[in-house]
Enzyme design. Structure first.
Site, PDB file in Angstrom:
ATOM      1  CE1 TYR A  56      -3.865  -1.887   5.326  1.00 18.86           C
ATOM      2  CE2 TYR A  56      -3.322   0.364   4.681  1.00 18.86           C
ATOM      3  CZ  TYR A  56      -3.651  -0.931   4.347  1.00 18.86           C
ATOM      4  OH  TYR A  56      -3.764  -1.283   3.012  1.00 18.86           O
ATOM      5  CB  SER A  92      -0.898   0.014   1.242  1.00 21.54           C
ATOM      6  OG  SER A  92      -1.548   1.271   1.375  1.00 21.54           O
TER       7      SER A  92
END
Length: 237
Positions: free
Chosen positions: A146, A132
């Site tokens: 995250y 990501s």
């Protein structure tokens, strides 16, 4: 389009969204594709029927189950690790067990799957982790855990690229920005905020991510290794 004709391909975590698009792309390219899913059985069976790929139920958070699944596919040409989970919120109140499971799925699973695949992977094989852009940039509150998991992948691919490079095996991370999916819809409540950070003000399509995965996994990707291939419309620029 037979760029993966006869190739043994395993995609972890992909009954929907980016993972499903990756399965479609490799199957279209002639690959012998299998993919795992955890909960969306109907979606997985529909994808298998559409593409001719094999659907395997496996929980990436279960190390023994994950390793057995990878080992069971034999000598792979391509491993794509798309399985991931997202937990956002105030770190002072986030459920600790949910954070630990995210670490299991997003960090431990890619490492163990990559190592297990490399035991028998053919020379010049490909290992790709779907990471990501939040590994590079976390522009809003609540994403620390995250971002931690996704930045961990950067260190992993750099290290494994060196570990396996003598066999021509490449290891890379693809880092999408906002991508249209059930989890992050292009018309969702956060879309305007996310687009405000971007140079190209739209969500990516899942097939755009899949095409980058195919490029990195194909013959033109032979010298791309230990890299972060960011595809984010300028989110992190």
């Amino acid at each position: 389009m037979n760029d993966f004709a006869g190739k043994n391909v395993l995609v972890l975590g992909c009954s929907r969204g980016i993972g499903a698009a990756i399965v479609r792309r490799f199957a279209k390219g002639g690959g012998k594709v299998a993919f795992t899913y955890a909960g969306s059985r109907d979606a997985a069976e529909a994808l298998a029927a559409e593409t001719g790929a094999e659907a395997i139920r496996a929980d990436s958070a279960n190390r023994a189950e994950l390793i057995a699944t990878v080992a069971g596919r034999g000598a792979l040409d391509v491993l794509v690790i798309n399985a991931g989970t997202l937990v956002l919120g105030d770190p002072l109140t986030l459920d600790a067990d949910s954070v630990d499971r995210m670490i299991d799925v997003n960090v431990r699973a890619p490492y163990h799957a990559s190592v297990e695949a490399a035991r028998t992977m053919k020379d010049n094989g490909r290992i790709i982790v779907i990471g990501s852009v939040n590994a590079d940039r976390m522009p809003f509150a609540g994403g620390a855990a995250y971002a931690l998991t996704k930045s961990a992948m950067q260190g992993m691919v750099r290290g494994l690229a060196r570990d396996f490079g003598n066999r021509g095996i490449t290891v890379n991370s693809i880092q999408p920005g906002p991508t249209d999916s059930d989890m992050n819809p292009a018309e969702g409540p956060m879309a305007a905020t996310m687009h405000s950070f971007m140079a190209i003000k739209r969500h990516a399509r899942a097939d755009e991510i899949a095409e980058l995965a195919a490029y990195v996994a194909g013959p033109h990707g032979a010298m791309i290794t230990g890299s972060m291939q960011t595809i984010d419309g300028g989110f992190g620029a």
